[in-house]
Design an enzyme around this catalytic site. Sequence first.
Site, PDB file in Angstrom:
ATOM      1  N   ASP A  35      45.506  -7.148  70.958  1.00 44.14           N
ATOM      2  CA  ASP A  35      45.199  -8.568  70.809  1.00 44.14           C
ATOM      3  C   ASP A  35      46.224  -9.483  71.480  1.00 44.14           C
ATOM      4  O   ASP A  35      47.387  -9.132  71.653  1.00 44.14           O
ATOM      5  CB  ASP A  35      45.028  -8.953  69.340  1.00 44.14           C
ATOM      6  N   GLU A  42      46.866  -6.995  65.518  1.00 41.62           N
ATOM      7  CA  GLU A  42      48.256  -6.796  65.070  1.00 41.62           C
ATOM      8  C   GLU A  42      48.912  -8.129  64.782  1.00 41.62           C
ATOM      9  O   GLU A  42      49.705  -8.247  63.844  1.00 41.62           O
ATOM     10  CB  GLU A  42      49.054  -6.034  66.131  1.00 41.62           C
ATOM     11  N   GLU A  43      48.586  -9.146  65.584  1.00 46.80           N
ATOM     12  CA  GLU A  43      49.270 -10.435  65.470  1.00 46.80           C
ATOM     13  C   GLU A  43      48.994 -11.134  64.137  1.00 46.80           C
ATOM     14  O   GLU A  43      49.756 -12.023  63.740  1.00 46.80           O
ATOM     15  CB  GLU A  43      48.875 -11.355  66.633  1.00 46.80           C
ATOM     16  N   HIS A  68      56.104 -14.287  72.628  1.00 46.71           N
ATOM     17  CA  HIS A  68      55.345 -15.422  72.100  1.00 46.71           C
ATOM     18  C   HIS A  68      55.643 -16.719  72.849  1.00 46.71           C
ATOM     19  O   HIS A  68      55.147 -17.780  72.446  1.00 46.71           O
ATOM     20  CB  HIS A  68      55.567 -15.626  70.591  1.00 46.71           C
TER      21      HIS A  68
END
Length: 391
Positions: free
Chosen positions: A80, A139-140, A363
């Site tokens: 993701d 996962e995020e 990020h």
Amino acid sequence: MINEKIKAAIQKYSEELTAIRRKLHSEPELSWEEENTTVFVCEYLENLGIPYRRTVPTGVIATIEGGKPGKTVALRGDMDALSVEELNKDLPYASKEEGKMHACGHDSHTAMLLIAAKALNESKADLPGNVRLLFQPAEEVAEGAKAMVKQGAVDGVDNVFGIHIWSQMPTNKVSCPVGPSFASADLFTVTFKGRGGHGAMPHDCIDTAIVASSFVMNVQTIVSRTVDTQKPAVLTVGKMVVGTRFNIIAENALIEGTVRCFDPETRDHIETQLQHYAEQVAAMYGATAKVEYTRGTQAVNNEEYSAKLVQKVAAEAFGEEAVYFEKPTMGGEDFSEYMAVVPGSFALVGSGNPEKDTEWAHHHGKFNIDEDALVTGAELYAQYAWAYLND
């Protein structure tokens, strides 16, 4: 321990590996929306003749069946992307989706695992056991691994291994220390209720702006004064919403934050203390408090045998100088959900290179990887599986 056929195959497919990563990078999909990525992975596995099944709603579980009986090792790659605007507009493979970007490297994880699968599949007749391939969604948001486990991802698995590309480490370094690697990551919400009124008449009110501010200032002492100094912990208040207008005393206040630590007892203690602090601060001003504490990911704790095997594989595959020991991070990783069921380890593969401008934090909108690290990651996946099954 190192399989030279696998090493040669990874090198042979290096250009394909980069091309896959770039395709995935340009077509990012958010958590639980990885439909196109899932289809791409399924088609790739089908072309290799590797049996697979889709998980719900997205994700793939596949198995390479070895030609000899043995154990089963699982390899995980997440898929993701993030709600981040790509700032590297000049890249030929920049994100095509506005406000979406692979700003954490999951595109590289998926690409590396696919090429590792291709190399392992070519040597499956010599494999003493099976390799489970986990292409994980979400996962995020710390939900994907739990969903995969519920859908049988590690059923019958003896060991699990995962990789995260890491821009804060030099390219091609491999870190997998024994013990803590990533922290547990929890969310808390505190709601204070007071009594609103006119800003000129505070004596008739209970001002939750004061209550919330007092709580934020005092709550830091949970870590600084009640947690064992030998047990690292972080408590961060990231959001505070108070009041509606400049001349109105705030009746309600909302606070949100996160707690990170490595030790389960510390985690329990902080949760209990948050409730206590909120109630006591509220009582001091005549307000009320409601605390909601949500447990997210568990800490990633590398099992000794598995971590040392990663170190040994890295040294033999890439040279002793490749072995690196990155300090634990307070970041969270839901790979811990697999390790709660079976032993395993989670390695970092460095991709930071100042000459290629790839040292930006994960990020961040300018995050990118040194693609030289892709071959290292793909081979580490495959060689670990080979080494574990042959040990």
